[in-house]
Write a protein that holds these residues in place. Structure first.
Motif, PDB file in Angstrom:
ATOM      1  N   LEU A  20     -47.374  -3.011  27.335  1.00 60.24           N
ATOM      2  CA  LEU A  20     -47.793  -3.793  26.328  1.00 60.24           C
ATOM      3  C   LEU A  20     -48.042  -3.176  25.082  1.00 60.24           C
ATOM      4  O   LEU A  20     -48.999  -2.143  25.154  1.00 60.24           O
ATOM      5  N   ILE A  24     -41.022  -8.321  33.315  1.00 57.52           N
ATOM      6  CA  ILE A  24     -41.632  -6.824  33.303  1.00 57.52           C
ATOM      7  C   ILE A  24     -41.126  -6.041  34.585  1.00 57.52           C
ATOM      8  O   ILE A  24     -40.985  -4.668  34.482  1.00 57.52           O
ATOM      9  N   THR A  70     -42.947  -8.790  20.119  1.00 58.74           N
ATOM     10  CA  THR A  70     -43.335 -10.178  19.303  1.00 58.74           C
ATOM     11  C   THR A  70     -42.630  -9.755  17.884  1.00 58.74           C
ATOM     12  O   THR A  70     -42.658  -9.010  17.397  1.00 58.74           O
ATOM     13  N   LEU A 110     -50.566  -7.253  21.919  1.00 57.37           N
ATOM     14  CA  LEU A 110     -50.749  -8.125  23.189  1.00 57.37           C
ATOM     15  C   LEU A 110     -51.783  -7.627  24.206  1.00 57.37           C
ATOM     16  O   LEU A 110     -52.509  -8.758  24.707  1.00 57.37           O
ATOM     17  N   ALA A 150     -39.599   1.885  30.486  1.00 62.76           N
ATOM     18  CA  ALA A 150     -39.936   0.535  29.746  1.00 62.76           C
ATOM     19  C   ALA A 150     -41.316   0.899  29.451  1.00 62.76           C
ATOM     20  O   ALA A 150     -42.225   1.611  30.192  1.00 62.76           O
ATOM     21  N   LYS A 151     -41.687   0.409  28.109  1.00 63.47           N
ATOM     22  CA  LYS A 151     -42.980   0.641  27.786  1.00 63.47           C
ATOM     23  C   LYS A 151     -44.003  -0.392  28.133  1.00 63.47           C
ATOM     24  O   LYS A 151     -43.814  -1.321  28.453  1.00 63.47           O
ATOM     25  N   PHE A 207     -38.149  -4.782  31.809  1.00 61.34           N
ATOM     26  CA  PHE A 207     -38.201  -5.420  30.311  1.00 61.34           C
ATOM     27  C   PHE A 207     -39.620  -4.958  29.515  1.00 61.34           C
ATOM     28  O   PHE A 207     -40.514  -5.076  30.118  1.00 61.34           O
ATOM     29  N   GLU A 208     -39.542  -4.682  28.269  1.00 66.66           N
ATOM     30  CA  GLU A 208     -40.456  -4.553  27.327  1.00 66.66           C
ATOM     31  C   GLU A 208     -40.894  -5.899  26.497  1.00 66.66           C
ATOM     32  O   GLU A 208     -39.965  -6.466  25.986  1.00 66.66           O
ATOM     33  N   VAL A 209     -42.051  -6.163  26.365  1.00 61.90           N
ATOM     34  CA  VAL A 209     -42.404  -7.272  25.650  1.00 61.90           C
ATOM     35  C   VAL A 209     -42.664  -7.127  24.270  1.00 61.90           C
ATOM     36  O   VAL A 209     -43.128  -6.090  23.934  1.00 61.90           O
TER      37      VAL A 209
END
Ligand code: ZN
Lengths: 334, 800
Positions: B488, A117, A125, B492, B485-486, A121-123
């Motif tokens: 969460l 992060i 799922t 999440l 960047a986005k 970077f984007e998390v």
């Protein structure tokens, strides 16, 4: 009346006071309504003016002084009273309180996610039940490919399968987005394997970066940063050529054994190195599967096992411990 | 794959020791997992001195020897009457050791005499041909030491883990070739005398009926051979590579397979009907008895080698019993072919057999290596047995292999690697993997050598360049990229929040398997229509108790409770957040995230000394949930008496969010727990998170200003009928909309003397506050009095 004598007498008696009741008796004796000093003061009015004045001042001073001393004495005694020994067993332990905490694997996932992060970077799922297409075919692993042997797959009776790696998330993330992109995808994966090193369910983190100029050197850079953030600044890394159908060129990264510092020991099988992850430049067939223009976009992908990282970090030898959930095991990761 | 250093060095001038060679291969992408020493693995094979010999009558042909290894004296008997004598130093295999050829040595007892081991022949020791004589050492040999130390025999074998793209490295010569590529050490390719290319005209026929399955099929017959044991050096090499010697012909086909990577098969030529070899698809229902003794029923997807009337072998996978080489065989036919890897893999998977042959065909053999292997086998047969006649090689090769032409540009290479390797150097590297044609200063065309079946696109060449140049020499940089960047995703964030709150409340997080035992759903007593019976089954579970995907987190949590309870951990406060899976007609599966909670045993620890131990009760569970819902600002209601069949009705709730059930909470039925083998009480709750996610807002909430003016309270203790519910009383009071009443708390409930049976004493506390001033006592008193009257009338209560 001998005022000097009286003063001496009073102070001598005062110095003998040891507790609150003696203190109270003293106060009554001299300063109470019928106290000695009080009665002297009452008798003043019967004296001649001159005498009355001087004696009156002296008596009043003595009274004030006495009141002041009594106040001090009382505080002193009260302080001491609370220091007296009690019938309490001080050797008893404190009453235990149980702190809550997260499972060690969640902690490691969180730690690794934070590293990426920080790098923007984007998390993301995705589903754990996958189709053959996302898990294999779109990743350049057609049905007849011997690389399928690398991953013993759980199939479901409805024809789907349990994802064997987090790599299908590369495909899903690319289909949902337009480049450039940077994602990581942590999650559960499944393989039919069970012993002290393999669990039928375990966790991986997938990483993917697509941009116009992101290169193999950049991949080495990102992975080196990741390793040193995770295992310590002084961690040594090495990169070996390897093979994954969905990356080309491919590599595996080893870190210098954290136990023996590359001298060779039982944990690293004498080699001095611990295999930590697989990575590579995204294979053009994978870009074709998601309709990305391969003349414009390139990128890298990597995947690593969370249990493996946790086992190295905490020196855990048996993977099954993570899923037995023994209270004392879980409690040791506070 | 096993690569003996001694064999490898036949093909390459090894300039470094095995450890260094292993390091070079590993760093070149051919991982060496281990360096094995097969002689050491045999166990205790040592030198011993014979002290005395005797010939007890009851042992008949055996001679009893008293021997010593320098430490102990013990007995060994042997049939080698002629050879043994006192003072002789011989080789002995001690019990539990293995001899060459995988024979395990045991303690032998004959007529009460015990033999603690076996004297070794040179063959049994794995050092020579001789089987009927003893391995004898010179009189100055030290005793009690390993015979391999004495003979200075050290065989080191590299154990390679070859990735599936590198079929060209699955042979000794292939490894030598790869090593030469990585080091520039000189390679000595096998050379075959042109004599073996000759022979009489081939009397027979080879036909490829399925050119899609077989690209090339070559063969020859050799007549008048004698089938017997192979010479020792050949057997030893097979042994070093982990193969068992069978007979000279089969051994030679295996030897060539190991050496060159091309699988061969030998047929008994007399058993091939009409001397006709046909490569075709099997007919449905055809059968073949394969070499592993299993009769296999073939399908139309199997490729077979057949003769006129029957399938003889499953092509490239396994040979057949009836046409195989036996001790009576005089004339053989040797096959060397190039099969379609897809066909081989399909058959190998269907019949669940992986052989040295199928393994290599699946990973692609060298199309141009087919003939070399056949000639090499011929050469070896000539060397070790007599040959009467042999045929020319018949090579059926309808469509000659055309290697790809790969164009690589300098720009692409630089862009991909992120730095520039001098083009001169790039050219040098590429020359070693194929024929190159430099089109310009910018472009090179490469035609890879035929054995490099893994190279087909420019990216493959980039990997080769990077690999041979050295991954370690490529610089380390960080990507330059647009910063965006986005944060969460909502789900999440919710998970994170739940984990934060629950750990703050003292819960431990657990992670359990996604697969459960179908029996656990029966134990929970779900009705047939219950949605949790809509589970997905695994087709190949590890075991029956891990054979369905969970539809509830409960079985996993109970299992954790059991696991700990059996280990004397009597109290537990755990949660899990994980997916549950349901069958779905539209998609592969419906995946839903649940939160599960379990409380077992005591609140806090057992050591409370002078106080009472407090067991978790329903109101602990409810309290945790209320806290959770409060933090998440969720209007979840507790509906009394859950409909879950595994909960005690009178000690449970269904959790309702805007009219829909989203979970349950309560105490589990004792009978259910008994069936799970858990001998203690537990409280559980489970909540489906997906509907919550729709309702919840995780945005920042406006802060709540602490009140400026003090509150004041009034207490009421009254006696009511036992059946009156506190909830009803509180609800009634709330509905009255009493002015300034901020909160009502139930402080205490008491039943028992002096309160009459059927009644209870209830203590309520009323908290009053005005926002804009301090309330006066008289004001509050009058409100309270009025309220008390209403309560007393409504609930037929008596003040106490
Ligand atoms: Zn080590």
């Amino acid at each position: 009346m001998e005022i000097e004598k009286l003063r001496e007498e009073i102070f001598e008696e005062f110095s003998l006071i040891k507790n609150l009741s003696e203190l109270e008796a003293f106060r009554v004796k001299y300063l109470g309504k019928k106290g000695l000093l009080t009665s002297y003061l009452k008798e003043l009015k019967n004296l001649p003016l001159e005498e009355r004045k001087s004696l009156g001042r002296e008596l009043n001073e003595l009274k004030e002084k006495l009141e002041e001393l009594l106040k001090q004495k009382e505080r002193e005694i009260l302080f001491q009273e609370e220091d007296r020994e009690l019938e309490i067993d001080l050797t008893l332990t404190g009453k235990k309180r149980d702190l809550g905490n997260l499972h060690p694997l969640t902690q490691v996932i969180e730690e690794l996610s934070q590293i990426f992060i920080r790098l923007g970077f984007e998390v993301v799922t995705g589903p754990e039940i996958e189709s053959d297409y996302y898990n294999f075919t779109a990743l350049n692993i057609p049905e007849w490919h011997p690389a399928r042997d690398m991953q013993a797959t759980f199939y479901l009776k409805n024809g789907a399968l349990l994802r064997t790696h987090t790599s299908p998330m590369q495909i899903r993330a690319m289909l949902e987005r337009t480049p450039p992109l940077r994602i990581i995808a942590p999650g559960k994966v499944y393989r039919c394997d069970a012993d002290i090193r393999h669990s039928p369910m375990f966790h991986q983190i997938e990483g993917l970066m697509v941009d116009e100029e992101v290169s193999f050197s950049d991949l080495k850079g990102i992975l080196t940063y990741f390793a040193q953030e995770t295992f310590g600044e002084k961690t040594k890394v090495r990169f070996r050529p390897s093979y994954f159908p969905f990356t080309e060129p491919s590599l595996e990264m080893d870190i210098g054994c954290v136990i023996c510092e590359t001298k060779g020991c039982r944990v690293c099988g004498g080699s001095g190195w611990l295999e930590i992850l697989g990575a590579g430049m995204v294979h053009p067939e994978v870009f074709k599967a998601v309709n990305y223009d391969i003349s414009k976009w390139q990128g890298f992908a990597f995947g690593l096992g969370i249990e493996r990282v946790a086992m190295i970090k905490y020196e855990i030898e048996d993977i099954r411990l993570f899923f037995e959930n023994h209270f004392l095991f879980l409690n040791s990761f506070k | 794959m096993r690569v003996p250093i001694s064999w490898l060095s036949e093909f390459i001038d090894l300039r470094l020791g095995p450890e260094e060679v292993a390091e070079i291969l590993t760093m070149g992408g051919i991982e060496v997992e281990n360096i094995d020493e097969p002689y050491k693995n045999l166990g205790e094979l040592i030198t011993v001195e014979i002290l005395e010999i005797s010939f007890p009558e009851d042992l008949k042909d055996l001679v009893l020897c008293k021997v010593t290894d320098g430490k102990e004296v013990f007995n060994v008997f042997t049939t080698a009457k002629e050879e043994v004598r006192p003072g002789l130093i011989v080789g002995l295999a001690k019990p539990e050791s293995l001899t060459f050829g995988y024979h395990k040595v045991e303690v032998k007892t004959v007529k009460g005499y015990k033999s603690l081991g076996t004297f070794l022949s040179p063959y049994e020791a794995g050092v020579g041909e001789e089987k009927s004589k003893l391995l004898i050492f010179t009189p100055d040999t030290p005793i009690g030491v390993s015979i391999y130390e004495v003979l200075n025999l050290k065989e080191k074998v590299l154990e390679l883990a070859v990735t599936p793209n590198r079929g060209d490295v699955l042979s000794i010569f292939g490894v030598a070739r790869e090593l030469s590529l990585l080091t520039n050490w000189e390679l000595n390719p096998p050379k075959i005398n042109p004599f073996y290319s000759q022979g009489e005209d081939f009397l027979g026929k080879i036909e490829i009926l399925d050119p899609e399955g077989c690209f090339r099929y070559a063969g020859r017959y050799i007549k008048g051979i004698e089938v017997k044991d192979s010479p020792f050096y050949l057997q030893k090499r097979l042994w070093l590579c982990g193969l068992r010697p069978i007979n000279n012909i089969v051994d030679i086909t295996n030897y060539v397979l190991l050496e060159l990577g091309q699988p061969l098969h030998a047929f008994d030529w007399e058993k091939v009907e009409n001397q006709t070899v046909i490569v075709r698809k099997a007919k449905k229902g055809e059968k073949v008895l394969t070499l592993d003794g299993i009769e296999r029923i073939l399908s139309e997807e199997d490729l077979v080698i057949a003769d006129f009337s029957k399938p003889m072998v499953i092509a490239g996978v396994i040979g057949g019993e009836t046409t195989g080489v036996s001790s009576e065989t005089k004339n053989i036919f040797i096959e060397s072919a190039w099969f379609n890897p897809k066909y081989i893999r399909r058959s190998s998977q269907r019949h669940k057999i992986t052989t040295e042959s199928s393994y290599r065909f699946e990973r692609k053999v060298d199309p141009e290596g087919v003939i070399l292997a056949l000639l090499r086998a011929t050469e070896l047969i000539f060397k070790i047995t007599s040959v009467e006649t042999f045929s020319k090689v018949l090579d059926v090769y309808p469509k000659v292999f055309e290697p790809p032409k790969i164009l690589l540009t300098k720009t692409k290479l630089k862009k991909y690697l992120g730095f520039e390797i001098p083009f001169k150097e790039v050219e040098e590297i590429l020359k070693r993997i194929g024929n190159i044609d430099k089109k310009s200063e910018e472009e090179i065309e490469v035609i890879p050598f035929s054995y490099r079946q893994d190279l087909s696109i420019p990216e493959d060449l980039i990997e080769e360049i990077a690999r041979i140049y050295g991954y370690e020499k490529i610089p380390i940089t960080l990507p330059k990229s647009v910063l965006k960047a986005k944060g969460l995703a909502k789900e999440l964030k919710l998970e994170k929040k739940l984990k934060e709150v629950l750990t703050a409340l003292g819960f431990l997080e657990v992670i359990t398997y996604s697969f459960i035992d179908p029996k656990s759903l029966n134990k929970l007593n779900f009705s047939d229509e219950d949605f949790r019976n809509n589970f997905i089954e695994l087709a190949n579970p590890l075991s029956a108790n891990l054979s369905i995907m969970r539809t509830t987190l409960l079985p996993g949590l109970i299992e954790v409770a059991c696991y700990n309870f059996f280990r004397e951990i009597n109290s537990l406060k755990i949660f899990e957040i994980g997916k549950v899976f349901f069958r779905d007609s539209q998609t592969l599966a419906q995946e839903i995230t649940n939160l599960g909670i379990l409380l077992m045993g005591n609140r806090g620890r057992e050591e409370v000394w002078y106080e009472e131990v407090q067991r978790f009760d329903l109101f602990d569970l409810k309290g945790y949930l209320e806290e959770l819902f409060l933090v998440l600002n969720l209007p979840i209601q507790f509906k009394l008496n859950s409909s879950e069949p595994f909960l005690k009705k009178g000690l449970s709730y269904d959790l309702i969010l805007e009219g829909h059930k989203v979970g349950y909470a309560g105490e589990m039925k004792n009978l259910v727990l008994k069936e799970f083998d858990l001998k203690t009480q537990v409280l559980v709750a489970e909540i489906i998170l997906d509907p919550i996610l729709e309702k919840i807002s995780l945005e920042t909430k406006a802060f709540k200003r602490p009140p400026k003016f003090p509150s004041t309270f009034r207490d009421l203790t009254c006696i009511v009928n036992k059946n009156i519910k506190i909830g009803e009383m509180l609800e009634y009071i709330e509905e009255l909309k009493v002015p300034y009443l901020e909160e009502v708390r139930c402080l205490k409930i008491y039943e028992g003397p002096p309160i009459a049976k059927g009644e209870k004493s209830v203590s309520l506390r009323f908290i009053y506050r005005a926002e804009d001033r301090t309330l006066r006592d008289e004001e509050v008193n009058s409100i309270q009095e009025d309220l008390v009257q209403k309560i007393l009338i409504k609930f037929l209560a008596k003040p106490r």
